[in-house]
Design a protein around this motif. Sequence first.
Motif, mmCIF file in Angstrom:
data_model
loop_
_atom_site.group_PDB
_atom_site.id
_atom_site.type_symbol
_atom_site.label_atom_id
_atom_site.label_comp_id
_atom_site.label_asym_id
_atom_site.label_seq_id
_atom_site.Cartn_x
_atom_site.Cartn_y
_atom_site.Cartn_z
ATOM 1 N N THR A 34 0.854 -1.181 0.000
ATOM 2 C CA THR A 34 0.000 0.000 0.000
ATOM 3 C C THR A 34 0.888 1.228 0.000
ATOM 4 O O THR A 34 1.743 1.379 0.866
ATOM 5 C CB THR A 34 -0.929 0.022 1.229
ATOM 6 N N PRO A 60 -0.995 8.046 1.282
ATOM 7 C CA PRO A 60 -1.256 9.340 0.648
ATOM 8 C C PRO A 60 -0.076 10.304 0.666
ATOM 9 O O PRO A 60 0.042 11.141 -0.228
ATOM 10 C CB PRO A 60 -2.426 9.912 1.440
ATOM 11 N N VAL A 94 -1.925 -1.142 -3.922
ATOM 12 C CA VAL A 94 -2.944 -0.109 -3.762
ATOM 13 C C VAL A 94 -2.214 1.217 -3.640
ATOM 14 O O VAL A 94 -1.346 1.379 -2.779
ATOM 15 C CB VAL A 94 -3.822 -0.355 -2.515
ATOM 16 N N TYR A 138 -2.389 5.250 -3.030
ATOM 17 C CA TYR A 138 -3.047 6.465 -2.574
ATOM 18 C C TYR A 138 -2.143 7.673 -2.832
ATOM 19 O O TYR A 138 -2.602 8.791 -2.881
ATOM 20 C CB TYR A 138 -3.332 6.408 -1.070
ATOM 21 N N GLU A 149 -4.779 -1.194 -7.702
ATOM 22 C CA GLU A 149 -5.809 -0.182 -7.489
ATOM 23 C C GLU A 149 -5.129 1.175 -7.410
ATOM 24 O O GLU A 149 -4.161 1.345 -6.663
ATOM 25 C CB GLU A 149 -6.558 -0.405 -6.172
ATOM 26 N N LYS A 188 -6.222 4.813 -6.296
ATOM 27 C CA LYS A 188 -7.308 5.527 -5.629
ATOM 28 C C LYS A 188 -7.428 6.952 -6.162
ATOM 29 O O LYS A 188 -6.567 7.438 -6.893
ATOM 30 C CB LYS A 188 -7.090 5.530 -4.114
ATOM 31 N N LYS A 189 -8.483 7.673 -5.751
ATOM 32 C CA LYS A 189 -8.831 8.947 -6.375
ATOM 33 C C LYS A 189 -7.737 10.003 -6.296
ATOM 34 O O LYS A 189 -7.604 10.809 -7.195
ATOM 35 C CB LYS A 189 -10.140 9.497 -5.814
ATOM 36 N N ASP A 190 -6.938 10.035 -5.251
ATOM 37 C CA ASP A 190 -5.853 11.009 -5.155
ATOM 38 C C ASP A 190 -4.503 10.401 -5.524
ATOM 39 O O ASP A 190 -3.478 11.053 -5.396
ATOM 40 C CB ASP A 190 -5.787 11.597 -3.736
ATOM 41 N N GLY A 191 -4.504 9.156 -5.988
ATOM 42 C CA GLY A 191 -3.274 8.461 -6.355
ATOM 43 C C GLY A 191 -2.760 8.906 -7.717
ATOM 44 O O GLY A 191 -3.513 9.388 -8.565
ATOM 45 N N GLU A 200 -9.785 4.731 -9.890
ATOM 46 C CA GLU A 200 -10.920 5.544 -9.458
ATOM 47 C C GLU A 200 -10.945 6.877 -10.193
ATOM 48 O O GLU A 200 -9.917 7.356 -10.690
ATOM 49 C CB GLU A 200 -10.848 5.796 -7.945
ATOM 50 N N ALA A 240 -8.103 9.873 -10.203
ATOM 51 C CA ALA A 240 -6.732 9.345 -10.140
ATOM 52 C C ALA A 240 -5.973 9.770 -11.396
ATOM 53 O O ALA A 240 -6.563 10.014 -12.446
ATOM 54 C CB ALA A 240 -6.755 7.828 -10.035
#
Length: 184
Positions: free
Chosen positions: A92, A95, A109, A111, A125, A127-130, A144, A147
């Motif tokens: 992971t 952020p 994943v 972020y 994956e 994520k939206k701010d990744g 997402e 992203a």
Amino acid sequence: MWGNKKPDAPQAGQPEFKNLKTNQPPKPAPAAWEDKPAMSTDAMRPLGATADRATARLGASLQVKGEISGNEDLLIDGSVEGLITLDERKLTIGPSAKVTADIIAREVVVYGNVKGNLRAKDRIEIKKDGSVNGDLTTSRIMIEDGAYFKGSIEIDRTPEKETGPSTFARASSAPSGAAAAKTI
């Protein structure tokens, strides 16, 4: 008659003192609590981790240059440059993380920010701010809304899943002579 009556409830500004015991030692804890640990080990385990899958954490103030490999899940919040290899584990990217590395893991994943190629056996994956700038190779992908991704995606299919499309590929390469030489 007027001044002899005492109120039943204390009035505002007057503290009520009922059975206050001063200089009394604290009561001992019940005997049933003495044999139990102060905190359950389950309370200390990070969310999503199981007994056989511990999650290591690379904090936000840490910077690593080199190769990271291991046999446990990893959460990165800091800065990493190099190669990250967690073959059968989950990585992971937090952020606040800034990762410039090629990544090989079972699951990734994102972020935070990643510059490098990602290869995941199971899924990736974003994520939206990744943010990912590099090529992805995986069997499942999720990106997402919001992203950022720049690179190519290769869906890695296992041999069991390849039987349907490979028969289609063989059938389309079967036409003879002139039709096979025709280009679009």
